[in-house]
Design a protein around this motif. Sequence first.
Motif, short mmCIF file in Angstrom:
data_model
loop_
_atom_site.label_atom_id
_atom_site.label_comp_id
_atom_site.label_asym_id
_atom_site.label_seq_id
_atom_site.Cartn_x
_atom_site.Cartn_y
_atom_site.Cartn_z
N VAL A 36 -18.19 35.78 -10.91
CA VAL A 36 -19.51 35.92 -11.54
C VAL A 36 -19.67 35.04 -12.76
O VAL A 36 -20.79 34.90 -13.28
N SER A 37 -18.58 34.43 -13.23
CA SER A 37 -18.71 33.51 -14.36
C SER A 37 -18.66 32.05 -13.91
O SER A 37 -18.68 31.16 -14.74
N SER A 38 -18.62 31.83 -12.61
CA SER A 38 -18.61 30.45 -12.10
C SER A 38 -20.00 29.83 -12.27
O SER A 38 -21.01 30.54 -12.28
N PRO A 39 -20.06 28.51 -12.39
CA PRO A 39 -21.35 27.85 -12.62
C PRO A 39 -22.38 28.06 -11.50
O PRO A 39 -23.58 28.03 -11.76
N ASP A 40 -21.92 28.29 -10.27
CA ASP A 40 -22.88 28.46 -9.18
C ASP A 40 -23.29 29.91 -8.95
O ASP A 40 -24.03 30.20 -8.00
N HIS A 41 -22.86 30.84 -9.82
CA HIS A 41 -23.24 32.24 -9.65
C HIS A 41 -24.75 32.37 -9.83
O HIS A 41 -25.32 31.92 -10.80
N GLY A 42 -25.38 32.95 -8.84
CA GLY A 42 -26.82 33.13 -8.92
C GLY A 42 -27.42 33.44 -7.56
O GLY A 42 -26.71 33.70 -6.60
N VAL A 43 -28.72 33.39 -7.51
CA VAL A 43 -29.46 33.69 -6.28
C VAL A 43 -30.50 32.60 -6.08
O VAL A 43 -31.17 32.19 -7.03
N VAL A 44 -30.61 32.16 -4.84
CA VAL A 44 -31.66 31.23 -4.46
C VAL A 44 -32.54 31.96 -3.46
O VAL A 44 -32.04 32.46 -2.45
N ILE A 45 -33.81 32.08 -3.77
CA ILE A 45 -34.76 32.72 -2.86
C ILE A 45 -35.68 31.64 -2.33
O ILE A 45 -36.37 30.96 -3.10
N ASN A 46 -35.65 31.46 -1.01
CA ASN A 46 -36.47 30.43 -0.37
C ASN A 46 -37.70 31.08 0.25
O ASN A 46 -37.59 31.88 1.17
N PHE A 47 -38.85 30.72 -0.31
CA PHE A 47 -40.13 31.14 0.24
C PHE A 47 -40.62 29.96 1.08
O PHE A 47 -40.78 28.87 0.56
N SER A 48 -40.81 30.18 2.34
CA SER A 48 -41.28 29.09 3.21
C SER A 48 -42.71 29.33 3.62
O SER A 48 -43.43 30.11 3.01
N THR A 49 -43.07 28.69 4.67
CA THR A 49 -44.44 28.81 5.16
C THR A 49 -44.66 30.18 5.79
O THR A 49 -43.72 30.92 6.07
N VAL A 50 -45.90 30.50 6.04
CA VAL A 50 -46.28 31.77 6.65
C VAL A 50 -45.58 31.90 8.00
O VAL A 50 -45.51 30.95 8.78
N GLY A 51 -45.07 33.06 8.27
CA GLY A 51 -44.40 33.31 9.53
C GLY A 51 -42.91 33.02 9.50
O GLY A 51 -42.19 33.31 10.45
N THR A 52 -42.43 32.43 8.43
CA THR A 52 -41.01 32.14 8.28
C THR A 52 -40.39 33.21 7.41
O THR A 52 -40.95 33.57 6.37
N PRO A 53 -39.25 33.75 7.81
CA PRO A 53 -38.66 34.82 7.01
C PRO A 53 -38.19 34.34 5.64
O PRO A 53 -37.84 33.18 5.44
N LEU A 54 -38.21 35.26 4.71
CA LEU A 54 -37.70 35.04 3.37
C LEU A 54 -36.18 34.87 3.48
O LEU A 54 -35.52 35.61 4.20
N VAL A 55 -35.63 33.88 2.79
CA VAL A 55 -34.19 33.65 2.82
C VAL A 55 -33.64 33.80 1.41
O VAL A 55 -34.12 33.16 0.47
N VAL A 56 -32.65 34.68 1.27
CA VAL A 56 -32.00 34.90 -0.02
C VAL A 56 -30.55 34.47 0.11
O VAL A 56 -29.84 34.95 0.99
N GLU A 57 -30.13 33.55 -0.75
CA GLU A 57 -28.74 33.10 -0.76
C GLU A 57 -28.10 33.53 -2.08
O GLU A 57 -28.54 33.11 -3.13
N LYS A 58 -27.09 34.38 -1.98
CA LYS A 58 -26.40 34.86 -3.18
C LYS A 58 -25.09 34.10 -3.32
O LYS A 58 -24.34 33.94 -2.36
N HIS A 59 -24.83 33.62 -4.51
CA HIS A 59 -23.57 32.95 -4.82
C HIS A 59 -22.90 33.75 -5.93
O HIS A 59 -23.51 34.02 -6.95
N GLY A 60 -21.67 34.13 -5.71
CA GLY A 60 -20.97 34.92 -6.72
C GLY A 60 -19.89 35.76 -6.10
O GLY A 60 -19.16 35.30 -5.23
N ALA A 61 -19.82 36.99 -6.52
CA ALA A 61 -18.76 37.89 -6.05
C ALA A 61 -18.96 38.22 -4.58
O ALA A 61 -20.09 38.34 -4.10
N ASP A 62 -17.86 38.37 -3.88
CA ASP A 62 -17.93 38.81 -2.49
C ASP A 62 -17.68 40.31 -2.43
O ASP A 62 -17.42 40.96 -3.45
N GLU A 63 -17.80 40.87 -1.25
CA GLU A 63 -17.68 42.31 -1.09
C GLU A 63 -16.31 42.83 -1.56
O GLU A 63 -16.24 43.85 -2.25
N ASP A 64 -15.25 42.13 -1.19
CA ASP A 64 -13.91 42.58 -1.58
C ASP A 64 -13.73 42.61 -3.09
O ASP A 64 -13.20 43.57 -3.65
N SER A 65 -14.18 41.56 -3.78
CA SER A 65 -14.00 41.52 -5.24
C SER A 65 -14.86 42.58 -5.92
O SER A 65 -14.46 43.17 -6.92
#
Length: 182
Positions: A36-65
């Motif tokens: 969680v302290s790495s430089p790429d920790h964060g969330v990218v939310i991609n809003f596309s055109t109508v009819g395209t699903p919302l895409v959320v990309e999380k960078h950071g801790a994984d489930e095990d950690s």
Amino acid sequence: MPKKPKPVSRLDQIGTLKLFNEKLDLIRRGRFAKLVSSPDHGVVINFSTVGTPLVVEKHGADEDSTLALVTTLRFFVQDKDGINLKQIADLYETLPVEDKAKVSVREAFTANKAFLDSPSDIILNGVSYTNGQFFDIFMYGGLAHANEDKRPQYEAFMKSPTADFFQFVFEDIAANILVRLM
């Protein structure tokens, strides 16, 4: 009439501090804080055109950690084991240590309490949450426990199309707590 607290021996106080440090070292050795302290920790939310699903990309801790963290973090947020920040701040008040150390621990407790009491900017189904409420829902609704009163809220967050975002928010809140512990 309330019971008077049982006097605590210096040996018990040392044992409490030893437990605090052992659990803190366990967190320091874990992967969560590093992820969680790495430089790429964060969330990218991609809003596309109508009819395209919302895409959320999380960078950071994984489930095990995250699961490894919550099993130890519970020691610092619950009263039972005697090492939450308030208990440690109270303990420091009784120790023969410099006032600077006492003030530092008390300030960490006060800052953590203020952070947990502040709004999280998360609203789900018209309900706003503080950082502490959101943290409790994740800790006690699914990650560390499955309490009946928190489980439905946790499941609602996790079934949302933005579940990865909510996981990121939990990571961020946990990371803020860790900063005050360390």
